[in-house]
Scaffold this motif. Structure first.
Motif, mmCIF file in Angstrom:
data_model
loop_
_atom_site.group_PDB
_atom_site.id
_atom_site.type_symbol
_atom_site.label_atom_id
_atom_site.label_comp_id
_atom_site.label_asym_id
_atom_site.label_seq_id
_atom_site.Cartn_x
_atom_site.Cartn_y
_atom_site.Cartn_z
ATOM 1 N N PRO A 8 -104.312 -6.293 53.917
ATOM 2 C CA PRO A 8 -103.758 -5.184 54.697
ATOM 3 C C PRO A 8 -102.243 -5.319 54.835
ATOM 4 O O PRO A 8 -101.721 -6.413 54.977
ATOM 5 C CB PRO A 8 -104.449 -5.305 56.051
ATOM 6 N N GLU A 9 -101.573 -4.200 54.765
ATOM 7 C CA GLU A 9 -100.131 -4.143 55.019
ATOM 8 C C GLU A 9 -99.959 -3.560 56.417
ATOM 9 O O GLU A 9 -99.991 -2.347 56.603
ATOM 10 C CB GLU A 9 -99.439 -3.291 53.958
ATOM 11 N N ARG A 11 -98.329 -2.382 59.864
ATOM 12 C CA ARG A 11 -97.058 -1.807 60.304
ATOM 13 C C ARG A 11 -97.155 -1.420 61.769
ATOM 14 O O ARG A 11 -98.212 -1.057 62.264
ATOM 15 C CB ARG A 11 -96.652 -0.623 59.447
ATOM 16 N N ALA A 26 -102.969 -0.621 59.431
ATOM 17 C CA ALA A 26 -102.959 -0.854 57.984
ATOM 18 C C ALA A 26 -103.681 0.323 57.342
ATOM 19 O O ALA A 26 -104.888 0.488 57.522
ATOM 20 C CB ALA A 26 -103.643 -2.167 57.630
ATOM 21 N N GLY A 27 -102.941 1.144 56.638
ATOM 22 C CA GLY A 27 -103.527 2.316 56.004
ATOM 23 C C GLY A 27 -103.598 2.193 54.496
ATOM 24 O O GLY A 27 -103.860 3.171 53.813
ATOM 25 N N ASN A 28 -103.365 0.988 53.969
ATOM 26 C CA ASN A 28 -103.337 0.799 52.525
ATOM 27 C C ASN A 28 -104.673 0.333 51.941
ATOM 28 O O ASN A 28 -104.758 0.056 50.759
ATOM 29 C CB ASN A 28 -102.272 -0.236 52.160
ATOM 30 N N LEU A 29 -105.709 0.260 52.760
ATOM 31 C CA LEU A 29 -107.001 -0.250 52.300
ATOM 32 C C LEU A 29 -107.884 0.910 51.859
ATOM 33 O O LEU A 29 -107.927 1.943 52.513
ATOM 34 C CB LEU A 29 -107.666 -1.045 53.425
ATOM 35 N N VAL A 33 -108.997 2.718 57.653
ATOM 36 C CA VAL A 33 -107.750 2.475 58.367
ATOM 37 C C VAL A 33 -108.077 1.384 59.375
ATOM 38 O O VAL A 33 -109.047 1.486 60.130
ATOM 39 C CB VAL A 33 -107.251 3.744 59.094
#
Length: 87
Positions: A8-9, A11, A26-29, A33
């Motif tokens: 996860p990134e 923020r 983390a919305g990059n997965l 979310v």
């Protein structure tokens, strides 16, 4: 701690400062979310599907949950809210 979510990134809103009550998103997965307490990064994460995340952020924006968006925060970017939590 092992990351069961993959990579996860996380923020956090740049407007949250040192006020506390901050969450990271983390919305990059793929297909989820993840939301966690920024003060407890090794703690549990709340996992939502993207549709549930959109409903949650809409309800926060519209004041439907009793959380106040701190004045001056951008409302157009989901995940970048600074909230005042009652209690």
């Amino acid at each position: 701690m092992e990351e069961p979510l993959g990579q996860p990134e996380w923020r956090k809103s740049s407007r949250s400062g040192q006020r506390g009550n901050c969450v990271e998103v983390a919305g990059n997965l793929p297909g989820i979310v993840a939301v966690r307490d920024s003060w407890d990064p090794d703690g549990p994460a709340l996992i939502l599907d993207p549709a549930a995340w959109r409903v949650l952020t809409r309800k926060v924006r519209n004041g439907e949950l009793g959380l106040a968006v701190i004045p001056g925060t951008p409302r157009e970017e989901p995940g970048s809210y600074a909230l005042r939590i009652p209690g």
